[in-house]
Design a protein around this motif. Sequence first.
Motif, PDB file in Angstrom:
ATOM      1  N   UNK A  36       0.968  -1.091  -0.275  1.00 30.22           N
ATOM      2  CA  UNK A  36       0.063  -0.276  -0.038  1.00 30.22           C
ATOM      3  C   UNK A  36       0.592   1.448   0.079  1.00 30.22           C
ATOM      4  N   UNK A  37       2.275   1.249   1.001  1.00 32.78           N
ATOM      5  CA  UNK A  37       3.265   2.479   0.406  1.00 32.78           C
ATOM      6  C   UNK A  37       3.379   2.909  -0.341  1.00 32.78           C
ATOM      7  N   UNK A  38       3.188   1.841  -1.462  1.00 34.46           N
ATOM      8  CA  UNK A  38       4.011   1.938  -2.515  1.00 34.46           C
ATOM      9  C   UNK A  38       2.779   2.692  -3.728  1.00 34.46           C
ATOM     10  N   UNK A  39       1.992   2.976  -3.406  1.00 35.24           N
ATOM     11  CA  UNK A  39       0.254   4.162  -4.060  1.00 35.24           C
ATOM     12  C   UNK A  39      -0.119   5.261  -2.724  1.00 35.24           C
ATOM     13  N   UNK A  40       0.844   4.937  -1.658  1.00 34.44           N
ATOM     14  CA  UNK A  40       0.366   6.232  -0.903  1.00 34.44           C
ATOM     15  C   UNK A  40       1.209   7.316  -0.619  1.00 34.44           C
ATOM     16  N   UNK A  42       3.165   9.799   2.249  1.00 38.22           N
ATOM     17  CA  UNK A  42       3.653   9.507   3.715  1.00 38.22           C
ATOM     18  C   UNK A  42       4.448  10.375   4.578  1.00 38.22           C
ATOM     19  N   UNK A  43       4.670  10.432   5.567  1.00 42.17           N
ATOM     20  CA  UNK A  43       5.331  12.154   6.304  1.00 42.17           C
ATOM     21  C   UNK A  43       5.329  11.626   7.529  1.00 42.17           C
ATOM     22  N   UNK A  44       5.266  12.848   8.320  1.00 46.75           N
ATOM     23  CA  UNK A  44       5.694  13.232   9.671  1.00 46.75           C
ATOM     24  C   UNK A  44       4.455  13.557  10.450  1.00 46.75           C
ATOM     25  N   UNK A 359       5.218  10.876  14.906  1.00 43.13           N
ATOM     26  CA  UNK A 359       5.455   9.398  14.508  1.00 43.13           C
ATOM     27  C   UNK A 359       4.584   9.202  12.419  1.00 43.13           C
ATOM     28  N   UNK A 360       5.372   8.140  12.111  1.00 42.63           N
ATOM     29  CA  UNK A 360       5.075   8.134  10.633  1.00 42.63           C
ATOM     30  C   UNK A 360       3.445   7.819  10.529  1.00 42.63           C
ATOM     31  N   UNK A 381       9.518   7.963   6.449  1.00 39.62           N
ATOM     32  CA  UNK A 381       8.567   8.969   6.740  1.00 39.62           C
ATOM     33  C   UNK A 381       9.483  10.160   6.508  1.00 39.62           C
ATOM     34  N   UNK A 382      10.506   9.740   7.483  1.00 39.70           N
ATOM     35  CA  UNK A 382      10.818  11.402   7.490  1.00 39.70           C
ATOM     36  C   UNK A 382      11.944  11.971   7.043  1.00 39.70           C
ATOM     37  N   UNK A 383      12.760  11.075   6.077  1.00 42.18           N
ATOM     38  CA  UNK A 383      12.965  11.055   4.562  1.00 42.18           C
ATOM     39  C   UNK A 383      12.852  11.184   2.885  1.00 42.18           C
ATOM     40  N   UNK A 384      11.135  11.079   3.217  1.00 43.03           N
ATOM     41  CA  UNK A 384      10.259  10.967   1.716  1.00 43.03           C
ATOM     42  C   UNK A 384      10.491  12.423   0.996  1.00 43.03           C
ATOM     43  N   UNK A 385      10.222  13.019   2.336  1.00 39.38           N
ATOM     44  CA  UNK A 385      10.559  14.778   1.494  1.00 39.38           C
ATOM     45  C   UNK A 385       8.999  15.422   1.511  1.00 39.38           C
ATOM     46  N   UNK A 386       8.393  14.626   2.050  1.00 40.70           N
ATOM     47  CA  UNK A 386       6.751  14.682   2.067  1.00 40.70           C
ATOM     48  C   UNK A 386       6.393  15.659   2.987  1.00 40.70           C
TER      49      UNK A 386
END
Length: 402
Positions: A36-40, A42-44, A359-360, A381-386
């Motif tokens: 699911x994450x690959x279609x989602x 993510x963030x903090x 939290x992620x 999640x922290x490194x996603x840049x989101x």
Amino acid sequence: MKYIIMLGDGMADEPLNELGGMTPLEYAKTETIDALAKKSEIGMAHTIPEGMSPGSDTANLAVLGYDPKIYYTGRSPLEALSIGVDMKETDVALRCNLVTLSEEEGIPYEERTIIDHSSDEISTEDAAVLLDAVREVMEDEIYKFYVGTSYRHLLIWDGGHVVELEPPHDHLGQIIGGFLPEDEVLRSMMEKSYDILENHPVNIERRKKGLKPANSCWFWGAGTRPALTSFEDKTKLKGAMISAVDLLKGIAVGAGMKNIVVEGANGGLHTNYEGKAAAAADALLKEGNDFVYIHLEAPDEMGHQGSVERKVQAIENMDSRLIKPLVAQLDASGEDYRLLVMPDHPTPICIRTHSSNPVPFMIYDSRKDLNKSWKYNEKEAAQSGNIVIEEGYKLIDRLLSE
């Protein structure tokens, strides 16, 4: 459109040497969440407002969209709502844990060590018998006891005042003297409870079975009657709560949400994961609810126990036995849905209690494929840049926005 929050209580953690520098969430085999994450997105998110204690009470209020700085009046009053206690304006509610203290002979109560905040996750049936013994000796017109779930019970103090009290899970393995109430009556009641419970037949039998005795009451989480805005009025969605924990059930009562009871759901590692998945699907697809909040206590309890292996297992169980069947049923129905997966707060193994760290989160939309390469965990999640949600109570707006 249907909306789901899958809340893994205390699921976030810190990197652990035992797991090769990974967190339990990174290490766990979570095939469904990873897909699911690959279609989602993510963030903090920061779920604990600055200056507030990192508890499941404040954090879950935030996740549900209630600003804790406005709505939080204490943990125990929310649990009182779940138990069905109609608090007066003059009442103060206190959580009454049944805990395990060390049992050295001949030492004062204050020199004992707190071994377990949950007395080996004592059953509600055993706990009710023990609380009856306490009630018989100590209850009066001012102080009244109410049975909750497992080790989590309630004391109502008529005409009381909100006092600073220490959560027992913050001081596991420590001598209790420095953490006892300053209020002389509450302190005396805790000490007297040890005398009542130490050699109670239930505890004698528990020791024979290799279980820890529930040999003392521990008061904490004092607060006054809460007043939450209706969730349906706030979001225009009909909502339901699925949890084995009185705190979450109480939040649902206060918010006017439906509480769904799942047989065998107990707040421990061996809870009824499949039953929660089935209940959530029925609530959304058969019972006309727009929103379901699924709360899983197990990762938090395993964090408090300091068990790396069992915390990993709790996360894997959530993935394979709860999220996987729920997503399968929703996909088969053809109903569009959005799913938010997140913890309320971290419960790091290294400290065995809660922290205020962000939290992620992961938001999946069944209509979209964002074609990402990331997995869902703290690091990615922290490194996603989101985005980073600084005010956690606003994250639900992101879930509900189309």
